[in-house]
Design an enzyme around this catalytic site. Structure first.
Site, PDB file in Angstrom:
ATOM      1  N   ARG A  56      21.106  57.423   6.694  1.00  0.00           N
ATOM      2  CA  ARG A  56      21.294  56.669   7.944  1.00  0.00           C
ATOM      3  C   ARG A  56      21.032  57.586   9.125  1.00  0.00           C
ATOM      4  O   ARG A  56      20.401  57.218  10.098  1.00  0.00           O
ATOM      5  CB  ARG A  56      22.710  56.074   8.041  1.00  0.00           C
ATOM      6  CG  ARG A  56      23.020  55.609   9.465  1.00  0.00           C
ATOM      7  CD  ARG A  56      24.152  54.614   9.596  1.00  0.00           C
ATOM      8  NE  ARG A  56      25.350  54.928   8.852  1.00  0.00           N
ATOM      9  CZ  ARG A  56      26.206  55.935   9.148  1.00  0.00           C
ATOM     10  NH1 ARG A  56      25.996  56.714  10.193  1.00  0.00           N
ATOM     11  NH2 ARG A  56      27.256  56.151   8.393  1.00  0.00           N
ATOM     12  N   TYR A 105       8.673  37.864  25.346  1.00  0.00           N
ATOM     13  CA  TYR A 105       8.805  37.398  23.964  1.00  0.00           C
ATOM     14  C   TYR A 105      10.114  36.612  23.804  1.00  0.00           C
ATOM     15  O   TYR A 105      11.154  37.027  24.335  1.00  0.00           O
ATOM     16  CB  TYR A 105       8.783  38.626  23.048  1.00  0.00           C
ATOM     17  CG  TYR A 105       9.032  38.320  21.594  1.00  0.00           C
ATOM     18  CD1 TYR A 105       8.106  37.614  20.839  1.00  0.00           C
ATOM     19  CD2 TYR A 105      10.203  38.747  20.973  1.00  0.00           C
ATOM     20  CE1 TYR A 105       8.338  37.341  19.506  1.00  0.00           C
ATOM     21  CE2 TYR A 105      10.443  38.476  19.639  1.00  0.00           C
ATOM     22  CZ  TYR A 105       9.508  37.765  18.906  1.00  0.00           C
ATOM     23  OH  TYR A 105       9.751  37.492  17.589  1.00  0.00           O
ATOM     24  N   ASP A 159       7.354  47.080  26.492  1.00  0.00           N
ATOM     25  CA  ASP A 159       7.141  46.585  25.128  1.00  0.00           C
ATOM     26  C   ASP A 159       5.639  46.633  24.882  1.00  0.00           C
ATOM     27  O   ASP A 159       4.881  45.846  25.452  1.00  0.00           O
ATOM     28  CB  ASP A 159       7.701  45.152  25.016  1.00  0.00           C
ATOM     29  CG  ASP A 159       7.603  44.595  23.598  1.00  0.00           C
ATOM     30  OD1 ASP A 159       6.674  45.008  22.868  1.00  0.00           O
ATOM     31  OD2 ASP A 159       8.433  43.742  23.234  1.00  0.00           O
ATOM     32  N   LYS A 204       3.979  44.201  13.861  1.00  0.00           N
ATOM     33  CA  LYS A 204       2.701  43.591  14.251  1.00  0.00           C
ATOM     34  C   LYS A 204       1.527  44.548  13.988  1.00  0.00           C
ATOM     35  O   LYS A 204       1.226  44.842  12.864  1.00  0.00           O
ATOM     36  CB  LYS A 204       2.780  43.139  15.710  1.00  0.00           C
ATOM     37  CG  LYS A 204       4.084  42.425  16.072  1.00  0.00           C
ATOM     38  CD  LYS A 204       4.227  41.044  15.436  1.00  0.00           C
ATOM     39  CE  LYS A 204       5.636  40.483  15.524  1.00  0.00           C
ATOM     40  NZ  LYS A 204       6.261  40.420  16.849  1.00  0.00           N
TER      41      LYS A 204
HETATM   42  C1  LIG Z   1       7.608  40.318  17.373  1.00  0.00           C
HETATM   43  C2  LIG Z   1       7.927  40.866  18.690  1.00  0.00           C
HETATM   44  C3  LIG Z   1       9.193  41.428  18.977  1.00  0.00           C
HETATM   45  C4  LIG Z   1      10.342  41.412  17.974  1.00  0.00           C
HETATM   46  O1  LIG Z   1      10.068  42.188  16.860  1.00  0.00           O
HETATM   47  P1  LIG Z   1      10.647  41.901  15.368  1.00  0.00           P
HETATM   48  O2  LIG Z   1      10.018  42.978  14.568  1.00  0.00           O
HETATM   49  O3  LIG Z   1      10.199  40.512  14.987  1.00  0.00           O
HETATM   50  O4  LIG Z   1      12.126  41.991  15.433  1.00  0.00           O
HETATM   51  C5  LIG Z   1       9.403  41.982  20.230  1.00  0.00           C
HETATM   52  N1  LIG Z   1       8.439  41.980  21.162  1.00  0.00           N
HETATM   53  C6  LIG Z   1       7.213  41.427  20.936  1.00  0.00           C
HETATM   54  C7  LIG Z   1       6.198  41.457  22.027  1.00  0.00           C
HETATM   55  C8  LIG Z   1       6.919  40.864  19.706  1.00  0.00           C
HETATM   56  O5  LIG Z   1       5.713  40.317  19.506  1.00  0.00           O
END
Ligand SMILES: *Cc1c(COP(=O)(O)O)cnc(C)c1O
Length: 303
Positions: free
Chosen positions: A50, A102, A174, A199
């Site tokens: 952890r 998002y 982000d 992603k």
């Molecule tokens: C998918 C996404 C998230 C959240 O991520 P997870 O891995 O699904 O928890 C946050 N910001 C953006 C722009 C995203 O496309």
């Protein structure tokens, strides 16, 4: 002085052939929860997964280098990365957030506001009057998402950083939708980059994961410590797969971009389509900002 490694080389080769135990070329997957102590009462790099894990650390190091940051924290999901970073905002502190962020980010921010843990204002960050008036309220953090998911709206990171600099507001970006292959917010002056590695970074739809990269090493330590305290650290196996995905990041993203442009052009001419939101099109309202800040130039390149 050795020539600085290109970002492509970092993606393909960071951590390769660095295994001290057996000389494994690919960084090994250490699934072990515990590590044996070599001596009584002597601390060592790895004790409990952890807190720290060698496989996760190679991923964190690779992400930090690709983003031009001083370190990274790898989390189990993108949302846990966002939550971890928001925990750096003092109780009741103001967060300026995009009105079109998002859905999960919106849900989290709105819930924290409703519980009076944070104050949040959602604005259109391409509207300079809205930004200026939000900044007059002395926020703790400005949250940027560019391009936004799913509307692909682009905002000027450097412009926001300049505005924030005058009032000591931290800026988090982000960077999920472009990845460091196409945009490096820390090089534009942001303090933090957040990823859903689910992603483009992993890129194979077989891992859910997240990360925060910070420019300030003190912040990296604070985030690492809080991730350990709350247990928001990514699993070794997910880290291994994500690192494996990153090896082909540039090849994938470059191919995806050329394909996306062909699709966008096709849709633009299609009679059944009324709008195409793709910043790569010269007709897109924020194409100019996108062309300026989304190039893969590296931290020392002039924009
Ligand atoms: C998918 C996404 C998230 C959240 O991520 P997870 O891995 O699904 O928890 C946050 N910001 C953006 C722009 C995203 O496309």
């Amino acid at each position: 002085m050795a020539r600085a490694k290109s970002y492509r080389t970092i993606a393909v080769a960071n951590g390769i052939a660095a295994d001290k135990a057996f000389g494994a070329v690919t960084p090994p997957l250490y699934l072990s929860s515990n590590f044996a102590f070599s001596k009584f009462e002597q601390s060592q790099d790895y004790e409990y997964s952890r807190t720290s894990n060698p496989t996760r650390d190679v991923l964190a190091d690779t992400l930090a280098k690709l983003e031009g940051g001083s370190g990274a924290v790898v989390t189990p999901t993108g949302m846990s990365a966002i939550h971890l970073l928001l925990s750096r905002v003092p109780a009741g502190g103001l967060v300026v957030a995009p009105h079109d962020c998002y859905g999960g980010t919106y849900r989290l921010l709105a819930a924290l506001k409703e519980r009076h843990q944070l104050d949040v204002v959602f604005i259109d960050q391409s509207d300079s009057a809205a930004l200026t008036s939000a900044f007059q309220r002395v926020p703790s953090l400005d949250w940027v998402e560019t391009p936004s998911n799913p509307l692909m709206r682009v905002v000027d990171i450097r412009g926001i950083v300049e505005l924030a600099g005058g009032s000591n507001v931290k800026v988090a970006v982000d960077n999920t939708f472009l990845s460091p292959a196409l945009q490096q917010p820390l090089c534009l002056g942001a303090d933090y980059v957040v990823h859903s590695t689910t992603k483009y970074l992993n890129g194979h739809s077989d891992v859910v994961g997240g990360a925060i990269v910070a420019s300030d090493p003190v912040e990296v330590e604070a985030l690492r410590s809080w991730a350990n305290i709350t247990g928001a650290t990514g699993s070794p196996f997910d880290s291994y797969l994500t690192l494996r995905g990153i090896r082909t990041l540039f090849a994938r993203v470059e191919r995806q971009q050329s394909t996306a442009l062909v699709i966008a052009d096709f849709l633009l001419q299609h009679p059944a389509v009324s709008a195409v939101h793709y910043p790569g099109l010269p007709s897109h309202p924020t194409h100019g900002i996108a062309a300026r800040q989304q190039k893969r130039l590296g931290c020392d390149a002039k924009l």
